[in-house]
Design a protein around this motif. Structure first.
Motif, PDB file in Angstrom:
ATOM      1  N   ALA A 131      36.266   4.482  37.592  1.00 33.79           N
ATOM      2  CA  ALA A 131      36.050   5.633  36.710  1.00 33.79           C
ATOM      3  C   ALA A 131      35.905   6.909  37.527  1.00 33.79           C
ATOM      4  N   PRO A 132      36.140   8.065  36.915  1.00 34.25           N
ATOM      5  CA  PRO A 132      35.939   9.326  37.636  1.00 34.25           C
ATOM      6  C   PRO A 132      34.468   9.540  37.992  1.00 34.25           C
ATOM      7  N   ASP A 133      34.233  10.396  38.998  1.00 34.75           N
ATOM      8  CA  ASP A 133      32.865  10.661  39.440  1.00 34.75           C
ATOM      9  C   ASP A 133      31.998  11.190  38.307  1.00 34.75           C
ATOM     10  N   GLU A 134      32.615  11.816  37.332  1.00 35.46           N
ATOM     11  CA  GLU A 134      31.855  12.413  36.225  1.00 35.46           C
ATOM     12  C   GLU A 134      31.163  11.371  35.351  1.00 35.46           C
ATOM     13  N   LEU A 135      31.547  10.109  35.484  1.00 36.88           N
ATOM     14  CA  LEU A 135      30.968   9.048  34.654  1.00 36.88           C
ATOM     15  C   LEU A 135      29.920   8.271  35.440  1.00 36.88           C
ATOM     16  N   TRP A 136      28.714   8.228  34.910  1.00 39.12           N
ATOM     17  CA  TRP A 136      27.642   7.377  35.455  1.00 39.12           C
ATOM     18  C   TRP A 136      27.200   6.432  34.355  1.00 39.12           C
ATOM     19  N   SER A 137      26.846   5.202  34.748  1.00 40.22           N
ATOM     20  CA  SER A 137      26.346   4.249  33.759  1.00 40.22           C
ATOM     21  C   SER A 137      25.191   3.449  34.312  1.00 40.22           C
ATOM     22  N   GLY A 138      24.337   3.026  33.385  1.00 40.45           N
ATOM     23  CA  GLY A 138      23.223   2.148  33.710  1.00 40.45           C
ATOM     24  C   GLY A 138      23.186   0.992  32.728  1.00 40.45           C
ATOM     25  N   MET A 139      23.023  -0.203  33.249  1.00 43.10           N
ATOM     26  CA  MET A 139      23.068  -1.412  32.437  1.00 43.10           C
ATOM     27  C   MET A 139      21.677  -2.012  32.324  1.00 43.10           C
ATOM     28  N   GLY A 140      21.369  -2.554  31.146  1.00 49.85           N
ATOM     29  CA  GLY A 140      20.136  -3.305  30.946  1.00 49.85           C
ATOM     30  C   GLY A 140      20.466  -4.746  30.619  1.00 49.85           C
ATOM     31  N   LEU A 141      19.896  -5.684  31.385  1.00 43.64           N
ATOM     32  CA  LEU A 141      20.165  -7.107  31.180  1.00 43.64           C
ATOM     33  C   LEU A 141      18.845  -7.865  31.088  1.00 43.64           C
ATOM     34  N   ALA A 142      18.718  -8.686  30.062  1.00 38.67           N
ATOM     35  CA  ALA A 142      17.552  -9.548  29.882  1.00 38.67           C
ATOM     36  C   ALA A 142      17.970 -10.687  28.967  1.00 38.67           C
ATOM     37  N   TRP A 143      17.052 -11.602  28.708  1.00 39.44           N
ATOM     38  CA  TRP A 143      17.401 -12.745  27.863  1.00 39.44           C
ATOM     39  C   TRP A 143      17.833 -12.291  26.469  1.00 39.44           C
ATOM     40  N   ASN A 144      17.338 -11.121  26.041  1.00 38.58           N
ATOM     41  CA  ASN A 144      17.662 -10.616  24.698  1.00 38.58           C
ATOM     42  C   ASN A 144      18.366  -9.267  24.745  1.00 38.58           C
ATOM     43  N   GLU A 145      18.998  -8.947  25.856  1.00 31.66           N
ATOM     44  CA  GLU A 145      19.592  -7.613  26.000  1.00 31.66           C
ATOM     45  C   GLU A 145      20.852  -7.651  26.851  1.00 31.66           C
ATOM     46  N   ALA A 146      21.861  -6.936  26.395  1.00 30.06           N
ATOM     47  CA  ALA A 146      23.046  -6.630  27.197  1.00 30.06           C
ATOM     48  C   ALA A 146      23.487  -5.241  26.743  1.00 30.06           C
ATOM     49  N   SER A 147      23.069  -4.224  27.485  1.00 35.07           N
ATOM     50  CA  SER A 147      23.288  -2.855  27.040  1.00 35.07           C
ATOM     51  C   SER A 147      23.863  -2.015  28.170  1.00 35.07           C
ATOM     52  N   LEU A 148      24.484  -0.909  27.793  1.00 36.18           N
ATOM     53  CA  LEU A 148      25.030   0.021  28.770  1.00 36.18           C
ATOM     54  C   LEU A 148      24.893   1.430  28.205  1.00 36.18           C
ATOM     55  N   GLY A 149      24.265   2.286  28.998  1.00 39.89           N
ATOM     56  CA  GLY A 149      24.168   3.692  28.631  1.00 39.89           C
ATOM     57  C   GLY A 149      24.666   4.542  29.777  1.00 39.89           C
ATOM     58  N   GLY A 150      24.916   5.816  29.524  1.00 39.35           N
ATOM     59  CA  GLY A 150      25.399   6.636  30.618  1.00 39.35           C
ATOM     60  C   GLY A 150      25.653   8.072  30.245  1.00 39.35           C
ATOM     61  N   THR A 151      26.195   8.788  31.225  1.00 45.31           N
ATOM     62  CA  THR A 151      26.502  10.201  31.075  1.00 45.31           C
ATOM     63  C   THR A 151      27.947  10.460  31.487  1.00 45.31           C
ATOM     64  N   PHE A 152      28.495  11.532  30.928  1.00 43.65           N
ATOM     65  CA  PHE A 152      29.830  11.965  31.331  1.00 43.65           C
ATOM     66  C   PHE A 152      29.847  13.483  31.358  1.00 43.65           C
ATOM     67  N   LEU A 153      30.222  14.034  32.491  1.00 45.41           N
ATOM     68  CA  LEU A 153      30.263  15.484  32.651  1.00 45.41           C
ATOM     69  C   LEU A 153      31.694  15.962  32.411  1.00 45.41           C
TER      70      LEU A 153
END
Length: 480
Positions: free
Chosen positions: A257-279
């Motif tokens: 992905a381009p540098d402008e995209l950052w993401s953070g993932m959350g993983l747990a027994w009850n979670e599979a999520s991804l959030g992030g920013t895009f400039l």
């Protein structure tokens, strides 16, 4: 001589714990020399003054808390600690996972009064070492500027920047320490030094990723900032069973992905999520997210996209309330970490380790981009080529099994991962049980960092269990 007395005399327990040492007159003289308050056990305000962020360390008993109001107070505290061979620790935000900023039997130098934030017309920011990330973001936003940093508003700038500084814009702008231009620091000899690329460059190098507390007490920073712009943000939630597919897709998608995209993932027994920013344009971000979802092969149960002004966007990533046993202003949880150094051969096996214990939550912060364009030896932060940092969290309240139970659970995750993680860790997530901790946190930069510590703290004034300064020799009662 009982065991506790022997340990104190031998130096294994701070000698300040002994009644009458240092003598009361010495404490009185110190109090008179300070501009800020001195809190001693039994003083009004001492129980509050000694508290860090984490409740697990409330039973620790510092010999004193110096509420430093000016640089001279820090000098006085360091000189007093050196003269009486007492442990000394600085506290900015107090978010040390092992509680190293609340030192039993020693002196805590509370930097909360160094909270000034000045945005200058040339784009630089002068920030006191006691300032927190929330007020920093607010003050700089009012001037139309941003310091790339973490998203938890109660974290102190000093600990964050000195350990590197991971945040939600760093693929575009780099780590917080990459924006550091100068720092004012009180070293073990009591001197106030202003260090930069041209003034004592070895110490300046070490302060950019070498960890807080290792080389002295920093009281202020000069940072370069960047212009504030609107930020596109996203939040995706998948069924927990899609965690392995999400991680497998993400490790191919994010690096491309381009540098402008950052993401953070959350993983747990009850979670599979991804959030992030895009400039950049929301439409471009949406196309990138469609590509990710196609790679995952499972439709998200939640898909949100927004475009917000910078400060609002940053506040949306302050996930303090989602952490284990987090209160509004304090926490009862611990963490540890690994760095993902190369693509995973078996993402499913890794997710199996991460989600086996229902008490563990994993936060994956993407790296690459601007971070990777700085060499591993150019600053003290060694993991420039990593794909991501992983932080593992577990509640440490009695109902969660307490601190000991939490550490056992986290150790099973930390040490159960594959070779792609190696013997690594992020120094801002200190773990007192991390195997080979010095190598894990500092990698190729460890020998040079130890040399800098020997140069500026030859007597080990700032030594602590996972510090780079050599431990002090045996302490004898009455020795000054």
């Amino acid at each position: 001589m009982d065991r506790r007395t022997f340990l104190r005399v031998s130096g294994a327990v701070p000698v300040a714990g002994l009644a009458g040492w240092p003598p009361p007159d010495d404490w009185d003289r110190l109090r008179k020399r300070l501009s800020g308050p001195l809190f001693r056990p039994g003083d009004p305000g001492y129980p509050e003054a000694k508290q860090g962020f984490f409740t697990m360390y409330d039973d620790r008993v510092p010999a004193a808390v110096v509420g430093a109001a000016r640089v001279e107070d820090v000098q006085e505290a360091v000189a007093f600690a050196a003269r009486h061979r007492l442990p000394v620790a600085a506290r900015s935000g107090g978010h040390s996972y092992p509680g190293y900023s609340t030192v039993d039997g020693g002196i805590v130098v509370d930097l909360s009064r160094f909270s000034g934030i000045e945005a200058r017309p040339d784009g630089r920011a002068l920030i006191g070492a006691g300032a927190r990330l929330g007020p920093i973001a607010t003050a700089l936003a009012a001037a139309g500027r941003v310091l790339p940093a973490g998203s938890c508003g109660t974290v102190g700038i000093a600990g964050l920047a000195l350990g590197g500084g991971v945040g939600v814009l760093d693929r575009k702008y780099g780590l917080t320490c990459d924006h550091l231009e100068a720092a004012r620091i009180v070293t073990a000899d009591g001197r106030v030094r202003t260090v930069s690329a041209t003034a004592e460059p070895d110490l300046f190098w070490a302060l950019r990723g070498g960890g807080g507390g290792n080389f002295g007490i920093v009281t202020g920073f000069t940072f370069r900032t960047v212009p504030a712009v609107d930020v596109a943000t996203f939040a995706l939630e998948f069924p927990p069973a899609a965690g392995a597919a999400l991680l497998a897709a993400w490790q191919e998608w994010q690096p491309a992905a381009p540098d402008e995209l950052w993401s953070g993932m959350g993983l747990a027994w009850n979670e599979a999520s991804l959030g992030g920013t895009f400039l950049g344009p929301r439409a471009r971000m949406h196309a990138l997210l469609e590509d990710l979802v196609r790679r995952v092969g499972t439709a998200p149960t939640k898909w949100e996209e927004t475009v917000e002004e910078h400060l609002t966007a940053m506040r949306s990533f302050d996930d303090q309330e989602s952490r284990p046993a987090a209160a509004a202003d304090r926490g009862t949880y611990i963490g540890t970490s690994r760095m993902l150094t190369r693509p995973l051969a078996d993402p499913g096996a890794v997710v199996g380790v991460l989600t086996r214990d229902p008490g563990v939550r994993t936060i994956v912060d993407s790296a690459g981009g601007a971070i990777a364009r700085v060499g591993a030896r150019e600053t003290a932060f060694p993991y420039r080529s990593a794909l991501a940092s992983l932080q593992f969290l577990h509640g440490a309240a009695p109902g969660d099994g307490g601190e000991a139970g939490a550490r056992r659970s986290l150790a099973a995750v930390r040490d159960g991962l594959g070779p792609e993680f190696g013997r690594t860790g992020y120094v801002n997530y200190l773990d007192p049980e991390m195997p080979d901790w010095a190598e894990a946190y500092y990698g190729v930069n460890l020998p040079r960092l130890r040399a800098v510590a020997r140069k500026y703290d030859p007597r080990g004034i700032f030594a602590f269990p996972q510090g780079l300064s050599a431990p002090r020799s045996t302490v004898h009662i009455g020795e000054t």
